[in-house]
Scaffold this active site. Sequence first.
Site, PDB file in Angstrom:
ATOM      1  N   ASP A 197       0.917  -0.963   0.006  1.00  0.00           N
ATOM      2  CA  ASP A 197      -0.081  -0.055   0.104  1.00  0.00           C
ATOM      3  C   ASP A 197       1.238   1.225   0.172  1.00  0.00           C
ATOM      4  OD1 ASP A 197       0.938  -0.137   2.551  1.00  0.00           O
ATOM      5  OD2 ASP A 197      -0.798  -0.636   3.419  1.00  0.00           O
TER       6      ASP A 197
ATOM      7  N   HIS B 257       1.505  -8.370  -4.339  1.00  0.00           N
ATOM      8  CA  HIS B 257       0.359  -7.647  -4.023  1.00  0.00           C
ATOM      9  C   HIS B 257       1.144  -6.026  -3.671  1.00  0.00           C
ATOM     10  CE1 HIS B 257      -3.228  -6.417  -1.469  1.00  0.00           C
ATOM     11  NE2 HIS B 257      -2.269  -5.758  -0.838  1.00  0.00           N
TER      12      HIS B 257
ATOM     13  N   ASP C 181       0.272 -17.836  -5.709  1.00  0.00           N
ATOM     14  CA  ASP C 181       0.755 -16.626  -5.992  1.00  0.00           C
ATOM     15  C   ASP C 181      -0.375 -15.701  -6.878  1.00  0.00           C
ATOM     16  OD1 ASP C 181       2.387 -14.423  -7.295  1.00  0.00           O
ATOM     17  OD2 ASP C 181       2.878 -15.804  -9.026  1.00  0.00           O
TER      18      ASP C 181
ATOM     19  N   GLU D 294       2.362 -10.178  -0.353  1.00  0.00           N
ATOM     20  CA  GLU D 294       2.815  -8.952   0.061  1.00  0.00           C
ATOM     21  C   GLU D 294       4.104  -8.880   0.668  1.00  0.00           C
ATOM     22  OE1 GLU D 294       0.722  -4.710   1.641  1.00  0.00           O
ATOM     23  OE2 GLU D 294       0.118  -6.736   2.544  1.00  0.00           O
TER      24      GLU D 294
END
Length: 619
Positions: A165, A513, A561, A570
């Site tokens: 993020d 991610h 995956d 992540e």
Amino acid sequence: MHARNHWGGSFDVNHGEEEKSWNTEWDRAALQSQQQDRSLDETQQGWLLGPPQTKKKDKYVDLGCIVCSRKAFKWTLISILSAFIVIAVPIIIAKSLPKHTRRPPPPDNYTVALRKALLFFNAQKSGNLPKNNGISWRGNSGLNDGKEEMDLKGWLVGGYYDAGDNTKFHFPMAFSMTMLSWSLIEYSHKYQSIGEYDHIRDLIKWGTDYLLLTFNSSATKIDKIYCQVGGSLNGSIATPDDHYCWMRPEDMDYKRPVQTADAGPDLAGEMAAALAAASIVFRDNGAYSRKLIKGAQTVFAFARDGSKRRSYSRGNPYIQPYYNSSGYYDEYMWGAAWLYYATGNVSYISLATNPGLSKNSKALYDIPTNRALSWDNKLPAAMLLLTRYRIFLSPGYPYEDMLHMYHNVTALTMCSYLKEFHYFNWTQGGMIQLNLGKPNPLQYVANAAFLANLFADYLNATGVPGWNCNSRFFSSEYLRNFATSQVDYILGKNPMNMSYVVGYDKKFPRHVHHRGASIPHNNIKYSCTGGWKWRDSQNPNPNNITGAMVGGPDQFDHFRDVRTNSNYTEPTLAGNAGLIAALASLTRSGGHGIDKNTIFSAVPPLYPKSPPPPAPWRP
């Protein structure tokens, strides 16, 4: 009257008569022979006497300061010329020939992986990026972070995004900087040898420059710390933020709130550790090193304030669901140890070895979670760091009792990593489950590999062949084998035959991610929800985030995956920092062993100096 002559006759001598008698007595034949010799001509004399003998004169050479014979001068020149031909000519020929130097051996697998792992931090940078950042699909971002905080001169621009993020969590960011600095202090010669010394220093400085912005580092006393930029409320729906939106950090256009902590010994203790450790890294830059030390002391004083003894994350919905702190006494020990090494101030080592600190942190308890180093639990690292002090400097009283206990606990932690003791569960594929089967296991595995190999290096540096686990003795090779097996698991020796480090080997996660890696770098700005199609796409990421270590497999060695499953795919700052430290400890491309002394540069002599010798005795 004349005396009488006893011999008879007169005293007078008649010379004329005597001379006449001598002449008459000469040998007339001899005189006649001499007259005949004089009459011989030169030819006859040559026949009888031979040629006349003439003595040759030596010729000399005048060299100004000395004079030597021509013969000696000639042989001297011949000797010099011969020596030149025998010695100088072969040297000239050898130097003129093309050189065929042996190529250095290729870097080992750990060096290759280390170079890639460092690049992950380049990809996570926020702020105005340098031209040499080296990640083509990244650009400037977060340039308005902290703008609404009026007391911030430089706002909160810079630092690192934590994971996939766009949030900047300062607690794990500080831990990551501490780990990078620790690995560089111990293994600086390896980083220099493989050409990554300046690179990792730049990464550390990027982080510490930002941490200095999160509080008033010019003051001696502070009342708050900015502890996070961005983030989201857990479970928020349709609210544009770092979790709801799927946007490249360069395109963020939603509000990024700043979280403030008016208490937080855990956060402040970790920040003090990061700044103090970095001050040792930058000891060659006196002004910057002193700035880091001052900031570390200021923020640690905030941590020790008795009125602020509560967790930084308590009751904060932006932090608690993600990086909740379980306590702060481990950060007291961790921060105090680093501050002692950075300053030599004995008040810090006194705190780190205070029995009350170990009691409140439960450092001496046999608790499995205490043996797993993480962004939340610093106990195994802090006790190893203090064990280093005992092993190399043997400070004795009044620290010896607690240091001896820390040493024993450290040894038992190393024993717990060995498979034969069954202290932790292991997967069938060979991964130790330090986080007790929970998601994201690899960051704990990498940290343990670093601690184990570092402890082995400490033993070898002091000539100690191993350590005891109760009544059994184990050589330090057991620790190296453990560390090697776990890092090799991460790099691909696992049931999936997959490297969990992006870009290493041929098979690695392709659906990481990560917002920036999953959205094409095509000069198109995708909106908050417009980026969802890239989040949900089944296609591989258009940008490989090289060096990122993903969360890892589950307790059955299975890995999916899938971009939308962050537990598997992540990466995080803290995870990669531990991986970098482990890889640096294991690589052999840059030599062996540790730097024993640099970490103690500021530590004063432990014992009084010897008194000067007495003055010479005079009567």
